[in-house]
Design a protein around this motif. Structure first.
Motif, PDB file in Angstrom:
ATOM      1  N   GLY A  60       0.261  10.631 -23.047  1.00 14.38           N
ATOM      2  CA  GLY A  60      -0.392  11.222 -24.206  1.00 14.38           C
ATOM      3  C   GLY A  60      -1.728  10.603 -24.569  1.00 14.38           C
ATOM      4  N   LEU A  61      -2.287   9.803 -23.668  1.00 12.82           N
ATOM      5  CA  LEU A  61      -3.563   9.152 -23.945  1.00 12.82           C
ATOM      6  C   LEU A  61      -4.718  10.077 -23.582  1.00 12.82           C
ATOM      7  N   VAL A  62      -5.840   9.896 -24.262  1.00 13.74           N
ATOM      8  CA  VAL A  62      -7.010  10.751 -24.045  1.00 13.74           C
ATOM      9  C   VAL A  62      -8.212   9.893 -23.673  1.00 13.74           C
ATOM     10  N   ASP A  63      -9.303  10.555 -23.312  1.00 14.43           N
ATOM     11  CA  ASP A  63     -10.527   9.863 -22.877  1.00 14.43           C
ATOM     12  C   ASP A  63     -10.210   8.877 -21.753  1.00 14.43           C
ATOM     13  N   VAL A  64      -9.402   9.346 -20.808  1.00 16.05           N
ATOM     14  CA  VAL A  64      -8.929   8.464 -19.731  1.00 16.05           C
ATOM     15  C   VAL A  64     -10.015   8.326 -18.660  1.00 16.05           C
ATOM     16  N   LEU A 105      -3.108   6.899 -11.442  1.00 16.15           N
ATOM     17  CA  LEU A 105      -3.261   6.183 -12.711  1.00 16.15           C
ATOM     18  C   LEU A 105      -3.702   7.135 -13.831  1.00 16.15           C
ATOM     19  N   ARG A 106      -4.624   8.018 -13.521  1.00 13.78           N
ATOM     20  CA  ARG A 106      -5.031   9.010 -14.528  1.00 13.78           C
ATOM     21  C   ARG A 106      -3.836   9.845 -14.978  1.00 13.78           C
ATOM     22  N   ALA A 107      -3.004  10.235 -14.021  1.00 19.96           N
ATOM     23  CA  ALA A 107      -1.844  11.063 -14.347  1.00 19.96           C
ATOM     24  C   ALA A 107      -0.857  10.315 -15.234  1.00 19.96           C
ATOM     25  N   VAL A 108      -0.656   9.026 -14.964  1.00 21.18           N
ATOM     26  CA  VAL A 108       0.248   8.223 -15.789  1.00 21.18           C
ATOM     27  C   VAL A 108      -0.277   8.135 -17.216  1.00 21.18           C
ATOM     28  N   TRP A 109      -1.563   7.867 -17.369  1.00 21.11           N
ATOM     29  CA  TRP A 109      -2.138   7.724 -18.721  1.00 21.11           C
ATOM     30  C   TRP A 109      -2.085   9.055 -19.467  1.00 21.11           C
ATOM     31  N   ALA A 110      -2.353  10.139 -18.758  1.00 22.12           N
ATOM     32  CA  ALA A 110      -2.292  11.454 -19.397  1.00 22.12           C
ATOM     33  C   ALA A 110      -0.865  11.799 -19.802  1.00 22.12           C
ATOM     34  N   ALA A 111       0.117  11.466 -18.950  1.00 16.33           N
ATOM     35  CA  ALA A 111       1.518  11.751 -19.252  1.00 16.33           C
ATOM     36  C   ALA A 111       1.995  10.987 -20.477  1.00 16.33           C
ATOM     37  N   GLY A 132       0.810  -1.207   0.000  1.00 15.07           N
ATOM     38  CA  GLY A 132       0.000   0.000   0.000  1.00 15.07           C
ATOM     39  C   GLY A 132       0.846   1.262   0.000  1.00 15.07           C
ATOM     40  N   ARG A 133       2.015   1.203   0.652  1.00 17.47           N
ATOM     41  CA  ARG A 133       2.951   2.331   0.676  1.00 17.47           C
ATOM     42  C   ARG A 133       3.926   2.263  -0.504  1.00 17.47           C
ATOM     43  N   ARG A 134       4.314   1.066  -0.887  1.00 19.15           N
ATOM     44  CA  ARG A 134       5.306   0.892  -1.949  1.00 19.15           C
ATOM     45  C   ARG A 134       4.812   1.371  -3.295  1.00 19.15           C
ATOM     46  N   PHE A 135       3.518   1.216  -3.539  1.00 23.89           N
ATOM     47  CA  PHE A 135       2.994   1.427  -4.887  1.00 23.89           C
ATOM     48  C   PHE A 135       1.949   2.546  -4.913  1.00 23.89           C
ATOM     49  N   PRO A 136       2.380   3.789  -4.760  1.00 26.58           N
ATOM     50  CA  PRO A 136       1.423   4.904  -4.795  1.00 26.58           C
ATOM     51  C   PRO A 136       0.743   5.061  -6.144  1.00 26.58           C
ATOM     52  N   VAL A 137       1.294   4.444  -7.197  1.00 30.89           N
ATOM     53  CA  VAL A 137       0.650   4.545  -8.512  1.00 30.89           C
ATOM     54  C   VAL A 137      -0.681   3.814  -8.535  1.00 30.89           C
ATOM     55  N   CYS A 138      -0.922   2.933  -7.569  1.00 27.61           N
ATOM     56  CA  CYS A 138      -2.133   2.110  -7.575  1.00 27.61           C
ATOM     57  C   CYS A 138      -3.313   2.836  -6.928  1.00 27.61           C
ATOM     58  N   ARG A 139      -3.515   4.078  -7.333  1.00 24.41           N
ATOM     59  CA  ARG A 139      -4.620   4.909  -6.862  1.00 24.41           C
ATOM     60  C   ARG A 139      -5.216   5.627  -8.075  1.00 24.41           C
ATOM     61  N   PRO A 140      -6.494   5.932  -8.035  1.00 19.77           N
ATOM     62  CA  PRO A 140      -7.146   6.482  -9.235  1.00 19.77           C
ATOM     63  C   PRO A 140      -6.472   7.711  -9.823  1.00 19.77           C
ATOM     64  N   GLU A 141      -6.187   8.724  -8.999  1.00 21.47           N
ATOM     65  CA  GLU A 141      -5.608   9.941  -9.556  1.00 21.47           C
ATOM     66  C   GLU A 141      -4.214   9.704 -10.116  1.00 21.47           C
ATOM     67  N   THR A 154     -12.956  -9.352   0.292  1.00 19.04           N
ATOM     68  CA  THR A 154     -13.145  -8.814  -1.050  1.00 19.04           C
ATOM     69  C   THR A 154     -11.819  -8.259  -1.553  1.00 19.04           C
ATOM     70  N   ALA A 155     -11.700  -8.191  -2.868  1.00 26.20           N
ATOM     71  CA  ALA A 155     -10.497  -7.640  -3.499  1.00 26.20           C
ATOM     72  C   ALA A 155     -10.917  -6.600  -4.516  1.00 26.20           C
ATOM     73  N   ARG A 156     -10.444  -5.383  -4.329  1.00 22.19           N
ATOM     74  CA  ARG A 156     -10.753  -4.311  -5.276  1.00 22.19           C
ATOM     75  C   ARG A 156      -9.516  -3.974  -6.094  1.00 22.19           C
ATOM     76  N   SER A 157      -9.730  -3.807  -7.373  1.00 22.83           N
ATOM     77  CA  SER A 157      -8.670  -3.319  -8.257  1.00 22.83           C
ATOM     78  C   SER A 157      -9.143  -2.024  -8.887  1.00 22.83           C
ATOM     79  N   TRP A 158      -8.193  -1.275  -9.411  1.00 24.48           N
ATOM     80  CA  TRP A 158      -8.499  -0.083 -10.189  1.00 24.48           C
ATOM     81  C   TRP A 158      -8.165  -0.366 -11.642  1.00 24.48           C
ATOM     82  N   ALA A 159      -9.138  -0.162 -12.526  1.00 22.41           N
ATOM     83  CA  ALA A 159      -8.938  -0.387 -13.955  1.00 22.41           C
ATOM     84  C   ALA A 159      -8.897   0.964 -14.664  1.00 22.41           C
TER      85      ALA A 159
END
Length: 269
Positions: free
Chosen positions: A189-193, A181-187, A170-179, A255-260
């Motif tokens: 150059g992807l759209v309609d994220v 992930l959006r920032a990575v996809w935007a960086a 949970g601490r090691r992987f801050p990328v595994c959060r919605p905002e 339960t197990a939640r993932s972010w897609a």
């Protein structure tokens, strides 16, 4: 970082599938179904592991081609053992994809992005492999809050060994959060994220069904368990057991939640 990465062991496909693959398979089915893409497309599965996402694509999407890529020879061997056309697998690094630019219609990744040295660069490479108008999508566990199995495990680990906090996914992987992930996809150059949760039940027959896969050493948490002295391992097991609620029949229902996350490469499509 190197200290933490030494626990990230990926060398036994069958052991990994019992530990995490059985739950990832359920997420993969929902993830692929939600993409809602046409038949006859060219797919690339980055960090394919034992081939769960690739298998779902082959079974449900009638792809023209679907290629799974992973750096673990053992995991690729496991994937090949159960593969059927049009699925195929290649041993290769996600940071050096063995496909030409714009070769794919859909590029996906399941539970791999956070283990790569640079998620932004990895996503950019996935985007380059995808044609204009094509889709780039991935899913990762919600390690910080929504992945009940691992959240309970690391809370128990820190209770018995405060130094384990540095290894907590949970601490090691801050990328595994919605905002993030959006920032990575935007960086990249992807759209309609967009980012959406996918939640699946994870029901264990009893505590042994939950605990025993941690003893096989596949992945960060099992790698940490394997490195413990026997007495420390017993303390961790007992602390984890005490944290988990039981059903009347002795089963454990979590339960197990993932972010897609998904986005489109700009261009016609």
């Amino acid at each position: 970082m190197e200290e933490r990465q030494r626990y990230d062991v990926w060398s036994a496909g069958a052991a990994y599938d019992r530990y995490m693959g059985r739950w990832s398979r359920r997420v993969a089915e929902r993830f692929v179904d939600r993409l809602g893409v046409a038949e006859g497309l060219r797919w690339l599965d980055v960090g394919c592991g034992t081939g769960l996402v690739t298998a779902v694509v082959a079974a449900r999407c009638r792809p023209r081609t679907v290629v799974g890529v992973d750096r673990s020879e053992a995991f690729v061997a496991e994937a090949r053992a159960s593969a059927s056309p049009p699925a195929c697998f290649v041993v290769a690094d996600a940071m050096a994809l063995p496909v030409r630019d714009e070769a794919c219609d859909v590029t996906v990744s399941g539970l791999a992005l956070n283990f790569l040295p640079s998620p932004v660069e990895a996503c950019a490479r996935m985007a380059r492999a995808t044609r204009p108008g094509g889709l780039v999508a991935a899913y990762v566990w919600d390690y910080a809050e929504g992945m009940g199995l691992l959240r309970s495990f690391w809370d128990a680990a820190v209770e018995t060994d405060p130094d384990a906090a540095a290894l907590d996914e949970g601490r090691r992987f801050p990328v595994c959060r919605p905002e993030a992930l959006r920032a990575v996809w935007a960086a990249a150059g992807l759209v309609d994220v967009s980012v959406v949760p996918i939640e699946v039940p994870t029901v264990f027959a009893d505590f042994a069904d939950l605990w025993d896969p941690f003893l096989a050493g596949q992945g960060p948490a099992p790698g940490y368990v394997a490195a413990l002295a026997p007495a420390a391992r017993t303390r961790l097991r007992d602390a984890l057991s005490a944290r988990l609620p039981r059903e009347p029949d002795g089963s454990l229902a979590l339960t197990a939640r993932s972010w897609a996350v998904r986005g489109r490469r700009p261009g016609p499509g």
